[in-house]
Design an enzyme around this catalytic site. Structure first.
Site, PDB file in Angstrom:
ATOM      1  N   VAL A  80       0.873  -1.170   0.000  1.00 46.24           N
ATOM      2  CA  VAL A  80       0.000   0.000   0.000  1.00 46.24           C
ATOM      3  C   VAL A  80       0.917   1.228   0.000  1.00 46.24           C
ATOM      4  CG1 VAL A  80      -2.016   1.084   1.034  1.00 46.24           C
ATOM      5  CG2 VAL A  80      -1.600  -1.353   1.420  1.00 46.24           C
ATOM      6  N   ILE A  81       0.775   2.032  -1.036  1.00 40.26           N
ATOM      7  CA  ILE A  81       1.698   3.168  -1.214  1.00 40.26           C
ATOM      8  C   ILE A  81       0.899   4.472  -1.182  1.00 40.26           C
ATOM      9  CG2 ILE A  81       3.443   4.207  -2.719  1.00 40.26           C
ATOM     10  CD1 ILE A  81       3.948   1.378  -3.856  1.00 40.26           C
ATOM     11  N   HIS A  87      -6.781   8.023   0.818  1.00 42.18           N
ATOM     12  CA  HIS A  87      -7.102   6.643   0.446  1.00 42.18           C
ATOM     13  C   HIS A  87      -6.155   5.636   1.109  1.00 42.18           C
ATOM     14  CE1 HIS A  87      -9.362   3.990  -2.157  1.00 42.18           C
ATOM     15  NE2 HIS A  87      -8.253   3.432  -2.592  1.00 42.18           N
TER      16      HIS A  87
END
Ligand code: INI
Length: 157
Positions: A80-81, A87
């Protein structure tokens, strides 16, 4: 004193891997690291089943569905970046909470092999470059937990 520890013994152990296709250029490296680690510790290629999911948000649900299909451990892999919006925080929180919650339910152990990174560079560093490979690390944890859980299962007998 009695101590109970898991060893890094892969022979005869079965692993499920639930992995995110989102940021596959990173998660694919985690999978390669995890499979290399498992193979080097005696896990047969046929004893690894890989379930691809669209994104990390989907990992806990699929991990829940597959954890009791006969494996000894579930490795959850994803990246997850952070982007320009909040978000990242929602996805990172949900996958983390989801895996943690499942681990408190009865069943085989799940390993948290999710990279949460502020930048692409940080993710690359953790996927087989400067900071090692978090997929390999997840597999090591999985080997130890699979063995430990099998020993804990025997304690009450
Ligand atoms: N999924 C990831 O695995 N990593 C990310 O960085 C990511 N970002 O940033 O959006 C991501 N989003 C997709 C998400 O996991 C779900 O697949 C999607 O929302 C559909 O439910």
């Amino acid at each position: 004193m009695k101590e109970i520890k898991g060893g890094f013994i892969g022979k005869g152990k079965k692993f499920a891997v639930v992995i995110s296709r989102f940021n596959e250029f990173i998660s694919g490296k985690l999978l390669a690291g995890a499979c290399d680690c498992l193979a080097r510790h005696g896990v047969k290629d046929d004893d690894i089943v890989v379930y691809w999911v669209p994104g990390s948000f989907e990992i806990p649900g699929v991990a829940r569905a597959v954890r009791n299909l006969g494996c000894d451990c579930v490795l959850c892999l994803g990246a997850v970046i952070r982007g320009d919006t909040p978000h990242f925080d929602y996805i990172a929180n949900e996958v983390t909470k989801g895996i943690a919650a499942l681990n408190l339910e009865k069943g085989v152990p799940l390993v948290y092999g999710i990279i949460t990174a502020d930048t692409i560079d940080q993710a690359v560093e953790r996927a087989g470059t400067k900071m090692g490979n978090k997929g390999w690390d997840a597999a090591m944890t999985g080997l130890e937990l699979a063995d430990l859980y099998s020993r804990v299962g025997q304690v009450g007998k």
